[in-house]
Each structure stands twice: as C-alpha cells, then as structure tokens.
Design a protein around this motif. Structure first.
Motif, PDB file in Angstrom:
ATOM      1  N   ASP A  22     -80.980 -25.711  25.168  1.00 18.29           N
ATOM      2  CA  ASP A  22     -79.943 -25.408  24.179  1.00 18.29           C
ATOM      3  C   ASP A  22     -80.324 -24.186  23.351  1.00 18.29           C
ATOM      4  OD1 ASP A  22     -78.460 -27.707  24.881  1.00 18.29           O
ATOM      5  OD2 ASP A  22     -79.718 -28.950  23.587  1.00 18.29           O
ATOM      6  N   GLY A  23     -79.296 -23.437  22.940  1.00 20.36           N
ATOM      7  CA  GLY A  23     -79.478 -22.344  22.003  1.00 20.36           C
ATOM      8  C   GLY A  23     -80.503 -21.310  22.415  1.00 20.36           C
ATOM      9  N   ARG A  24     -80.224 -20.573  23.466  1.00 17.27           N
ATOM     10  CA  ARG A  24     -81.159 -19.559  23.959  1.00 17.27           C
ATOM     11  C   ARG A  24     -80.522 -18.176  23.910  1.00 17.27           C
ATOM     12  NH1 ARG A  24     -86.332 -21.765  25.286  1.00 17.27           N
ATOM     13  NH2 ARG A  24     -85.984 -24.007  25.019  1.00 17.27           N
ATOM     14  N   ALA A  25     -81.381 -17.173  23.829  1.00 20.79           N
ATOM     15  CA  ALA A  25     -80.908 -15.785  23.795  1.00 20.79           C
ATOM     16  C   ALA A  25     -81.583 -14.996  24.896  1.00 20.79           C
ATOM     17  CB  ALA A  25     -81.207 -15.154  22.445  1.00 20.79           C
ATOM     18  N   ILE A  26     -80.800 -14.217  25.623  1.00 20.63           N
ATOM     19  CA  ILE A  26     -81.329 -13.355  26.667  1.00 20.63           C
ATOM     20  C   ILE A  26     -81.841 -12.074  26.010  1.00 20.63           C
ATOM     21  CG2 ILE A  26     -80.777 -12.144  28.805  1.00 20.63           C
ATOM     22  CD1 ILE A  26     -78.431 -14.080  29.129  1.00 20.63           C
ATOM     23  N   PRO A  27     -83.051 -11.651  26.290  1.00 17.82           N
ATOM     24  CA  PRO A  27     -83.577 -10.433  25.676  1.00 17.82           C
ATOM     25  C   PRO A  27     -82.646  -9.240  25.858  1.00 17.82           C
ATOM     26  CG  PRO A  27     -85.312 -11.585  26.868  1.00 17.82           C
ATOM     27  CD  PRO A  27     -84.018 -12.283  27.210  1.00 17.82           C
ATOM     28  N   GLY A  28     -82.223  -8.671  24.753  1.00 13.94           N
ATOM     29  CA  GLY A  28     -81.331  -7.512  24.797  1.00 13.94           C
ATOM     30  C   GLY A  28     -79.890  -7.834  25.098  1.00 13.94           C
ATOM     31  N   LYS A  29     -79.572  -9.145  25.252  1.00 14.17           N
ATOM     32  CA  LYS A  29     -78.216  -9.549  25.575  1.00 14.17           C
ATOM     33  C   LYS A  29     -77.730 -10.590  24.567  1.00 14.17           C
ATOM     34  CE  LYS A  29     -77.953  -7.122  29.412  1.00 14.17           C
ATOM     35  NZ  LYS A  29     -76.943  -6.061  29.651  1.00 14.17           N
ATOM     36  N   ALA A  30     -76.576 -11.187  24.873  1.00 11.68           N
ATOM     37  CA  ALA A  30     -76.000 -12.185  23.972  1.00 11.68           C
ATOM     38  C   ALA A  30     -76.711 -13.524  24.108  1.00 11.68           C
ATOM     39  CB  ALA A  30     -74.509 -12.355  24.279  1.00 11.68           C
ATOM     40  N   SER A  31     -76.402 -14.431  23.186  1.00 18.71           N
ATOM     41  CA  SER A  31     -76.972 -15.779  23.218  1.00 18.71           C
ATOM     42  C   SER A  31     -76.067 -16.716  24.009  1.00 18.71           C
ATOM     43  CB  SER A  31     -77.145 -16.311  21.797  1.00 18.71           C
ATOM     44  OG  SER A  31     -75.881 -16.403  21.154  1.00 18.71           O
ATOM     45  N   ILE A  32     -76.635 -17.844  24.429  1.00 20.36           N
ATOM     46  CA  ILE A  32     -75.869 -18.862  25.131  1.00 20.36           C
ATOM     47  C   ILE A  32     -76.114 -20.206  24.456  1.00 20.36           C
ATOM     48  CG2 ILE A  32     -75.858 -17.670  27.349  1.00 20.36           C
ATOM     49  CD1 ILE A  32     -78.209 -19.412  28.209  1.00 20.36           C
ATOM     50  N   ASP A  33     -75.135 -21.094  24.537  1.00 22.64           N
ATOM     51  CA  ASP A  33     -75.266 -22.408  23.908  1.00 22.64           C
ATOM     52  C   ASP A  33     -76.121 -23.355  24.737  1.00 22.64           C
ATOM     53  OD1 ASP A  33     -73.738 -21.669  21.744  1.00 22.64           O
ATOM     54  OD2 ASP A  33     -71.860 -22.413  22.594  1.00 22.64           O
ATOM     55  N   HIS A  34     -75.895 -23.360  26.070  1.00 26.49           N
ATOM     56  CA  HIS A  34     -76.634 -24.278  26.937  1.00 26.49           C
ATOM     57  C   HIS A  34     -76.908 -23.608  28.287  1.00 26.49           C
ATOM     58  CE1 HIS A  34     -74.994 -27.203  24.070  1.00 26.49           C
ATOM     59  NE2 HIS A  34     -73.796 -26.752  24.401  1.00 26.49           N
ATOM     60  N   LEU A  35     -78.085 -23.886  28.803  1.00 29.26           N
ATOM     61  CA  LEU A  35     -78.412 -23.486  30.172  1.00 29.26           C
ATOM     62  C   LEU A  35     -78.776 -24.759  30.923  1.00 29.26           C
ATOM     63  CD1 LEU A  35     -78.946 -21.245  32.261  1.00 29.26           C
ATOM     64  CD2 LEU A  35     -81.340 -21.257  31.513  1.00 29.26           C
ATOM     65  N   VAL A  36     -78.059 -25.034  32.004  1.00 23.94           N
ATOM     66  CA  VAL A  36     -78.272 -26.246  32.796  1.00 23.94           C
ATOM     67  C   VAL A  36     -78.899 -25.856  34.125  1.00 23.94           C
ATOM     68  CG1 VAL A  36     -77.199 -28.261  33.851  1.00 23.94           C
ATOM     69  CG2 VAL A  36     -76.288 -27.348  31.706  1.00 23.94           C
ATOM     70  N   ILE A  37     -80.046 -26.459  34.433  1.00 20.02           N
ATOM     71  CA  ILE A  37     -80.771 -26.175  35.669  1.00 20.02           C
ATOM     72  C   ILE A  37     -81.045 -27.496  36.380  1.00 20.02           C
ATOM     73  CG2 ILE A  37     -82.862 -25.192  36.677  1.00 20.02           C
ATOM     74  CD1 ILE A  37     -83.133 -23.491  34.139  1.00 20.02           C
TER      75      ILE A  37
END
Length: 245
Positions: A109-124
């Motif tokens: 939850d709540g992650r940011a891509i370096p130099g890019k926008a943030s995301i609420d959830h990443l599901v793997i």
C-alpha cells in the motif's frame, strides 16, 4: 436570505449532505407508505393461503420498511469517500488483503515510483501484477464507455486513464529490470461513488467497484508465477518503491 444565497459557495459535498438532511422527514413518510403497502400485501397473501393475516401482514410491512431503510443507508454510505468521511485506499486495501492474501498475493500500500507518481496499491501474486488506484466521484456521475473512449460524466476520461496506464508501464519496466522477471502490469481503478454497474474497460484502464477488485484479479490471471517468482517480485517492489508517509 434566499435558498440560493445559503448554498452559494458551498462545496458539492456539503450541499449533498445538507439536502440529504432536509429530505429525512420525506424519506420517513415514504418509508411508512411502503411499509403500509407491504402490510396490505401480506394480509392479502394470508387470506389467499389461509395463514394468520395479522402476523403475515405485520411481517411483510416490517420487512419492506427495513429493506427501504437499508437501501437508503447503503446509497448514502456509498458517497462517504466522495464526502471525505472515509478514505478509499483504506477500504480497498482492507478488501484486497482479506480476499487475496490466502491465495498467495502480496499487497503493498501507498508506494511511490522514483521520479514518477504514487500508487495506492500494488498487488503481486501467482496470476500477475496489478496497480490499483482509488477515485471518488459525485453519485450522479455516469461512468461509461462509448466506442473506445472512457467518459466520466460529460467529460472524457482520457487524462485519468492515461496517467494510470503510464504509471503501470513505468513500474513494469522497473520491476522487470530489477527482478530479472518479465512483468506486465494491468492498471485498475477502484471507483467510490458515481454510477457504475460493475466494471468498465476503456483506454487501457479497468474501472470497477472496490468489492469487485479482488475477484477481477483472481478470475483474470495474466501470468503464471511460481512462489519463488512472486517472492522475488514482492521483495523487489518493496525495495525499489518508496513508501508513502
């Protein structure tokens, strides 16, 4: 002061709540009418099938009234995120963890891509990788696809779709490079509020109700990762993505 002056300058959310409160008495009256109709129908059915008229009539009336109250509350509760009373990412994150963890999926939850926008959830997980974001719209906003275009009310949804698609592509590139595992990421948008029956897919983005996101992920696998690959991808994502405060 006229009614127009009283609401002038107020946000749509505040106006919605004010009008909702003003309609309380009317909704109660209508609920009473519906319950009365249910009572009459129950009595008629009782006479038709030789049952106890008072008991069945009262039961039908109570059921109709309770159903109307529940449906009204559900409609109002569906606007909670849009009104700022609840956080969409909290709701969706809880649903994802509850329904996907036992199936071997990791939720960040709540992650940011370096130099890019943030995301609420990443599901793997075994079926692939998904970016899940959250958005809330006015309850009267129709979310639909016409041709190949996404529409949010009377406006094009291209900007919304493009932003999330680009974030997903950037993240897929980072994860593939850092983990050594080729990854394609599907972007999903959990919709809180608005008028959306189940799901809409347009311009590379799928929009759906929060309660349906986990089912969409489980029913539509895009890959076939084993446990080791899932673990590598999850650890890589946790390492390269900055946690949002």
């Amino acid at each position: 002061m006229t009614p127009v002056d009283q609401v002038h300058g107020l946000s749509p959310q505040v106006m919605y709540e004010q009008f909702w409160l003003k309609e309380v008495v009317h909704r109660r009256k209508m609920r009473g009418v519906k319950a009365a109709v249910g009572l009459v129908v129950g009595v008629a059915l009782a006479y038709r099938f030789n049952l106890s008229a008072p008991i069945l009539g009262l039961l039908c009336g109570l059921l109709v009234g309770a159903a109307d109250a529940f449906w009204t509350w559900r409609e109002y509760d569906a606007t909670a995120v849009w009104r700022g009373r609840r956080r969409g990412e909290t709701i969706t994150g809880r649903l994802l963890r509850r329904r996907l963890r036992r199936a071997g999926y990791h939720i960040l939850d709540g992650r940011a891509i370096p130099g890019k926008a943030s995301i609420d959830h990443l599901v793997i997980g075994p079926g692939g990788v998904w970016v899940v974001d959250n958005e809330a719209w006015h309850p009267e906003t129709e979310i639909a696809r016409y041709g190949d275009r996404l529409f949010l009310g009377e406006k094009y949804g291209t900007k919304t779709a493009k932003a999330l698609v680009e974030v997903s592509e950037s993240l897929a590139e980072v994860l593939s490079r850092e983990s050594g595992i080729p990854v394609t990421i599907e972007p999903l948008l959990a919709v809180h509020g608005g008028q959306l029956r189940r799901s809409v897919t347009a311009e590379g983005l799928t929009l759906l109700k929060p309660r349906l996101v986990a089912r969409w992920i489980k029913d539509g696998p895009r890959a076939d990762f084993d446990d080791a690959q899932v673990e590598v991808l999850a650890r890589t994502a946790a390492r390269v993505l900055r946690r949002m405060s």
